[in-house]
Design a protein around this motif. Sequence first.
Motif, PDB file in Angstrom:
ATOM      1  N   ASN A 145       1.138  -1.483   0.064  1.00  0.00           N
ATOM      2  CA  ASN A 145       0.060  -0.367   0.218  1.00  0.00           C
ATOM      3  C   ASN A 145       0.944   1.253  -0.174  1.00  0.00           C
ATOM      4  N   GLN A 146       0.873   2.405  -0.515  1.00  0.00           N
ATOM      5  CA  GLN A 146       1.425   3.058  -0.767  1.00  0.00           C
ATOM      6  C   GLN A 146       0.853   4.038  -0.307  1.00  0.00           C
ATOM      7  N   ARG A 147       0.796   5.309   0.117  1.00  0.00           N
ATOM      8  CA  ARG A 147       0.318   6.461   1.072  1.00  0.00           C
ATOM      9  C   ARG A 147      -0.284   7.695  -0.141  1.00  0.00           C
ATOM     10  N   LYS A 198      -8.465 -13.657 -15.595  1.00  0.00           N
ATOM     11  CA  LYS A 198      -9.120 -13.031 -14.689  1.00  0.00           C
ATOM     12  C   LYS A 198      -9.100 -12.005 -13.672  1.00  0.00           C
ATOM     13  N   VAL A 199      -9.630 -11.241 -13.028  1.00  0.00           N
ATOM     14  CA  VAL A 199      -9.187 -10.027 -12.104  1.00  0.00           C
ATOM     15  C   VAL A 199      -9.163  -9.913 -10.862  1.00  0.00           C
ATOM     16  N   TYR A 200      -8.349  -9.801 -10.087  1.00  0.00           N
ATOM     17  CA  TYR A 200      -7.879 -10.081  -9.311  1.00  0.00           C
ATOM     18  C   TYR A 200      -8.461  -8.714  -8.180  1.00  0.00           C
ATOM     19  N   SER A 201      -9.237  -8.613  -6.983  1.00  0.00           N
ATOM     20  CA  SER A 201     -10.024  -7.522  -6.845  1.00  0.00           C
ATOM     21  C   SER A 201      -8.635  -7.666  -5.403  1.00  0.00           C
ATOM     22  N   GLU A 202      -7.979  -6.101  -5.612  1.00  0.00           N
ATOM     23  CA  GLU A 202      -6.992  -5.618  -5.149  1.00  0.00           C
ATOM     24  C   GLU A 202      -7.866  -5.610  -3.074  1.00  0.00           C
ATOM     25  N   VAL A 203      -8.980  -4.761  -3.447  1.00  0.00           N
ATOM     26  CA  VAL A 203      -9.636  -4.326  -2.488  1.00  0.00           C
ATOM     27  C   VAL A 203     -10.070  -5.435  -1.422  1.00  0.00           C
ATOM     28  N   ASP A 204     -10.526  -6.856  -1.728  1.00  0.00           N
ATOM     29  CA  ASP A 204     -10.919  -8.068  -1.081  1.00  0.00           C
ATOM     30  C   ASP A 204      -9.896  -8.149  -0.888  1.00  0.00           C
ATOM     31  N   PHE A 251     -20.619   1.950  -8.030  1.00  0.00           N
ATOM     32  CA  PHE A 251     -20.386   0.920  -8.369  1.00  0.00           C
ATOM     33  C   PHE A 251     -18.675   0.488  -8.100  1.00  0.00           C
ATOM     34  N   CYS A 252     -17.656   1.198  -7.276  1.00  0.00           N
ATOM     35  CA  CYS A 252     -16.285   1.318  -6.895  1.00  0.00           C
ATOM     36  C   CYS A 252     -16.609   0.407  -5.053  1.00  0.00           C
ATOM     37  N   LYS A 253     -15.652   0.341  -4.975  1.00  0.00           N
ATOM     38  CA  LYS A 253     -15.368  -0.518  -4.005  1.00  0.00           C
ATOM     39  C   LYS A 253     -14.188   0.312  -3.306  1.00  0.00           C
ATOM     40  N   ILE A 254     -13.941   0.732  -2.175  1.00  0.00           N
ATOM     41  CA  ILE A 254     -13.070   1.901  -1.358  1.00  0.00           C
ATOM     42  C   ILE A 254     -12.542   1.166  -0.231  1.00  0.00           C
ATOM     43  N   LEU A 255     -11.272   1.169  -0.555  1.00  0.00           N
ATOM     44  CA  LEU A 255     -10.437   0.800   0.517  1.00  0.00           C
ATOM     45  C   LEU A 255     -10.058   1.862   1.573  1.00  0.00           C
ATOM     46  N   THR A 256     -10.188   1.510   2.526  1.00  0.00           N
ATOM     47  CA  THR A 256      -9.639   2.478   3.594  1.00  0.00           C
ATOM     48  C   THR A 256      -8.668   1.842   4.179  1.00  0.00           C
ATOM     49  N   HIS A 257      -7.340   2.923   4.453  1.00  0.00           N
ATOM     50  CA  HIS A 257      -6.463   1.947   5.265  1.00  0.00           C
ATOM     51  C   HIS A 257      -6.345   3.181   6.488  1.00  0.00           C
ATOM     52  N   PRO A 258      -5.893   2.339   7.869  1.00  0.00           N
ATOM     53  CA  PRO A 258      -6.409   2.579   9.300  1.00  0.00           C
ATOM     54  C   PRO A 258      -6.157   3.628   9.445  1.00  0.00           C
ATOM     55  N   LYS A 259      -4.809   4.172   8.566  1.00  0.00           N
ATOM     56  CA  LYS A 259      -3.545   5.679   9.049  1.00  0.00           C
ATOM     57  C   LYS A 259      -3.761   6.485   7.930  1.00  0.00           C
ATOM     58  N   TRP A 260      -4.671   5.891   6.456  1.00  0.00           N
ATOM     59  CA  TRP A 260      -4.252   6.713   5.733  1.00  0.00           C
ATOM     60  C   TRP A 260      -5.852   7.418   5.034  1.00  0.00           C
ATOM     61  N   GLY A 261      -7.002   6.395   5.362  1.00  0.00           N
ATOM     62  CA  GLY A 261      -8.178   6.722   5.202  1.00  0.00           C
ATOM     63  C   GLY A 261      -8.237   6.333   3.137  1.00  0.00           C
ATOM     64  N   SER A 262      -8.097   6.776   2.632  1.00  0.00           N
ATOM     65  CA  SER A 262      -8.963   6.669   1.311  1.00  0.00           C
ATOM     66  C   SER A 262      -7.835   7.325   0.678  1.00  0.00           C
ATOM     67  N   ALA A 263      -7.222   7.406   0.326  1.00  0.00           N
ATOM     68  CA  ALA A 263      -5.458   8.500   0.080  1.00  0.00           C
ATOM     69  C   ALA A 263      -5.078   6.940   0.124  1.00  0.00           C
ATOM     70  N   VAL A 264      -4.824   5.589  -0.236  1.00  0.00           N
ATOM     71  CA  VAL A 264      -4.175   4.843  -0.115  1.00  0.00           C
ATOM     72  C   VAL A 264      -4.512   3.958  -1.992  1.00  0.00           C
ATOM     73  N   TYR A 265      -3.351   3.532  -2.449  1.00  0.00           N
ATOM     74  CA  TYR A 265      -2.822   2.669  -3.422  1.00  0.00           C
ATOM     75  C   TYR A 265      -2.321   1.291  -3.569  1.00  0.00           C
ATOM     76  N   PRO A 266      -3.633  -0.056  -3.693  1.00  0.00           N
ATOM     77  CA  PRO A 266      -3.201  -0.379  -3.434  1.00  0.00           C
ATOM     78  C   PRO A 266      -2.455  -2.195  -4.197  1.00  0.00           C
ATOM     79  N   ALA A 267      -1.348  -2.890  -4.304  1.00  0.00           N
ATOM     80  CA  ALA A 267      -1.067  -3.969  -5.232  1.00  0.00           C
ATOM     81  C   ALA A 267      -0.839  -4.808  -4.883  1.00  0.00           C
ATOM     82  N   THR A 268      -1.117  -5.777  -5.109  1.00  0.00           N
ATOM     83  CA  THR A 268       0.080  -7.278  -4.721  1.00  0.00           C
ATOM     84  C   THR A 268       0.755  -7.793  -5.430  1.00  0.00           C
TER      85      THR A 268
END
Length: 203
Positions: free
Chosen positions: A81-83, A142-148, A163-180
Amino acid sequence: MSRFQASDTSSTLVPPRLVRMDKSGNDDLECSLHFLPKPLMREFSHVFNDQYLKFGDNSGDAAMSDAAGDSTLRLLAIPTNQRAREDLVAVGDHIEQEKDRLLNVFLTFGKHICEQLRAKGFWADYIDPCSGLPMISLNCNKVYSEVDGMECLLNYTAYNAGFCKILTHPKWGSAVYPATIFAHAPADVLQSLLESLPAGAGS
């Protein structure tokens, strides 16, 4: 709740910490290391099929592990996750530019980690955050869901916005960019690789 059902933070091998590619840079990524819990194992199989079993020619470190009867080869995940400098729920050219910056940071990081592991004879791949598809493995649609995935591995929360699912980081809120990143390798190999990276600011 994600489609992977209950989270399983007991899968955590290395808790989240901030790292960066090199000491001179200032692009930090929060990353951790996990065994794949059962719900995520099913998703992994849908996305990658059995690509990881076809990798390599049974040479190098991976072959030595197999020859020794070593059972340490495991399917592992490195969620990152990036801030973000902006709240990514917002819209505008500056938001798109920030997403592009974060994308490039992850693609450089993911490529580096996967090249290091593949050079040792272990399968590894990383997810394109734009498409949700693997970057290296072919014929995977097959698409991988980063949020899930982040909900399942890290117990981070998410909410629906249209229609979007938004990830919330415990410190950064929705200012976060997830990737795996995913790998089929001994956990200690990945742990050593992560520990070799310079610590990020605030680590």
